[in-house]
Design an enzyme around this catalytic site. Structure first.
Site, mmCIF file in Angstrom:
data_model
loop_
_atom_site.group_PDB
_atom_site.id
_atom_site.type_symbol
_atom_site.label_atom_id
_atom_site.label_comp_id
_atom_site.label_asym_id
_atom_site.label_seq_id
_atom_site.Cartn_x
_atom_site.Cartn_y
_atom_site.Cartn_z
ATOM 1 N N LEU A 189 0.845 -1.191 0.000
ATOM 2 C CA LEU A 189 0.000 0.000 0.000
ATOM 3 C C LEU A 189 0.883 1.244 0.000
ATOM 4 C CD1 LEU A 189 -2.516 -1.214 2.731
ATOM 5 C CD2 LEU A 189 -2.820 -1.294 0.248
ATOM 6 N N LEU A 212 -20.628 10.148 27.037
ATOM 7 C CA LEU A 212 -21.564 9.295 26.294
ATOM 8 C C LEU A 212 -21.213 9.243 24.815
ATOM 9 C CD1 LEU A 212 -24.915 10.571 27.922
ATOM 10 C CD2 LEU A 212 -23.509 8.625 28.641
ATOM 11 N N GLY A 213 -19.985 9.599 24.474
ATOM 12 C CA GLY A 213 -19.558 9.556 23.080
ATOM 13 C C GLY A 213 -20.336 10.525 22.213
ATOM 14 N N ASN A 258 -2.028 16.448 24.598
ATOM 15 C CA ASN A 258 -3.133 16.949 23.775
ATOM 16 C C ASN A 258 -3.968 17.987 24.517
ATOM 17 O OD1 ASN A 258 -2.705 15.646 21.344
ATOM 18 N ND2 ASN A 258 -3.873 13.833 21.937
ATOM 19 N N ASP A 310 -9.477 14.196 24.913
ATOM 20 C CA ASP A 310 -8.517 15.161 25.447
ATOM 21 C C ASP A 310 -8.998 16.590 25.199
ATOM 22 O OD1 ASP A 310 -6.843 12.984 26.075
ATOM 23 O OD2 ASP A 310 -5.943 13.044 24.078
ATOM 24 N N SER A 348 -2.613 7.046 29.375
ATOM 25 C CA SER A 348 -2.330 5.730 29.949
ATOM 26 C C SER A 348 -1.016 5.710 30.717
ATOM 27 C CB SER A 348 -2.271 4.691 28.827
ATOM 28 O OG SER A 348 -1.240 5.032 27.900
ATOM 29 N N ASN A 379 2.397 6.192 17.545
ATOM 30 C CA ASN A 379 1.114 5.636 17.132
ATOM 31 C C ASN A 379 0.932 5.912 15.646
ATOM 32 O OD1 ASN A 379 0.331 4.706 19.704
ATOM 33 N ND2 ASN A 379 -0.404 6.740 20.261
#
Length: 310
Positions: A29, A224-225, A44, A255, A141, A93
């Site tokens: 790719l 609650l997203g 962040n 964040d 984390s 990441n």
């Protein structure tokens, strides 16, 4: 009097993002040129606060070549950085967008264990701060293998400041045992904190109020997203729905929500404004591509829309 803010990131990262059309297994790719951005919870939060005109001190661990890149990225954003140099390499990441279907794939790598000497140095650096900042945001984390009891020690060292915690798992449990000013769990994390396997929507109020009544937090903000969030204090329950936006990426949304709330807390705003700004900043970040955070104009537009309908 202007309030001071310190963010602490124990497991920061450099976030690399790119895009490619049609992700297929075992096919080579050819991605587009990557974009590099500083990442990790407290990092962040500081980046987002900067966009809202709020200065903060950004304390984080930094190691190796990736750590140097992280420091360069943060200095380019003109943040006041307080890096603690460690032996291990700062983690990376990777996020890739499949442009053929607009699906995003997120790959997160663990951070390496903090040595006992490094943990002691982190606690010492915070302890000698004089005066202690008004607000301390501990977000993100713990590096893999780091004992969650270290989080408890860190929160205890920050007593005297209003501690805001946004983490998960055993680290979250340890922080709440010590007692904080504000915590931001999702429903699953809230369930764990009160010893439940899961919570029905009707049980959320009782769980949040139990934590507050036990003196473990003054404010509990349950995320609650895409549905928004609920803020609980001893005297109030405020629920606000998230605005409808075109979601391009959820990286950094939590964040940004924390940063939005802190930006109002430092100015002495009420809890309705705190939650409104948090949801506005979190939602605005989902409008950004890759690992990017919100554009201030988008966040303020969403905030004004939320506030108008309250």
């Amino acid at each position: 009097m202007k309030k001071s803010v310190l963010t602490i990131t124990l497991n920061p990262s450099v976030d690399k993002s790119s895009s490619v059309s049609n992700i297929i297994p075992e096919k080579k790719l050819r991605c587009n040129f990557p974009k590099y951005e500083a990442g990790g919870g407290g990092v962040n939060v500081s980046r987002a606060l900067k966009r809202l005109g709020i200065s903060s001190d950004t304390f984080f661990t930094s190691g190796g070549r990736t750590g140097r890149l992280l420091e360069d990225l943060l200095q380019a954003e003109q943040l006041n950085i307080l890096p603690l140099h460690i032996n291990a390499e700062t983690r990376e990441n990777f996020t890739v967008l499949d442009t053929s279907n607009n699906k995003q794939y997120r790959f997160g790598f663990p951070g390496e264990l903090l040595t006992q000497e490094e943990q002691n140095e982190i606690l010492n650096r915070v302890e000698i701060m004089n005066p202690l900042p008004d607000f301390v945001v501990i977000s993100g984390s713990l590096p893999t293998g780091t004992d969650s009891n270290f989080m408890k020690q860190l929160v205890n060292t920050c007593k005297g400041s209003k501690v805001i915690i946004d983490t998960s798992g055993e680290a979250l449990k340890a922080a709440v045992e010590e007692g904080v000013f504000l915590l931001k769990p999702n429903i699953g994390e809230l369930a764990v904190l009160v010893g439940k396997d899961k919570l029905e929507e009707t049980d959320v109020d009782q769980a949040a109020q139990l934590i507050i009544s036990q003196g473990k937090a003054e404010i509990v903000v349950v995320s609650l997203g895409s549905q928004g969030a609920i803020l609980f204090s001893a005297a109030e329950k405020i629920q606000i729905e998230a605005p409808h936006v075109e979601v391009k990426s959820t990286v950094g949304a939590g964040d940004s929500m924390v940063a939005g709330m802190v930006s109002v807390l430092v100015k002495g705003g009420d809890y309705k404004e705190v939650l409104s700004m948090g949801i506005a900043c979190g939602s605005a970040t989902t409008m950004a591509e890759g690992t990017g955070l919100f554009i201030k104009e988008n966040a303020m537009h969403l905030f004004n829309g939320i506030w108008k309908h309250l």
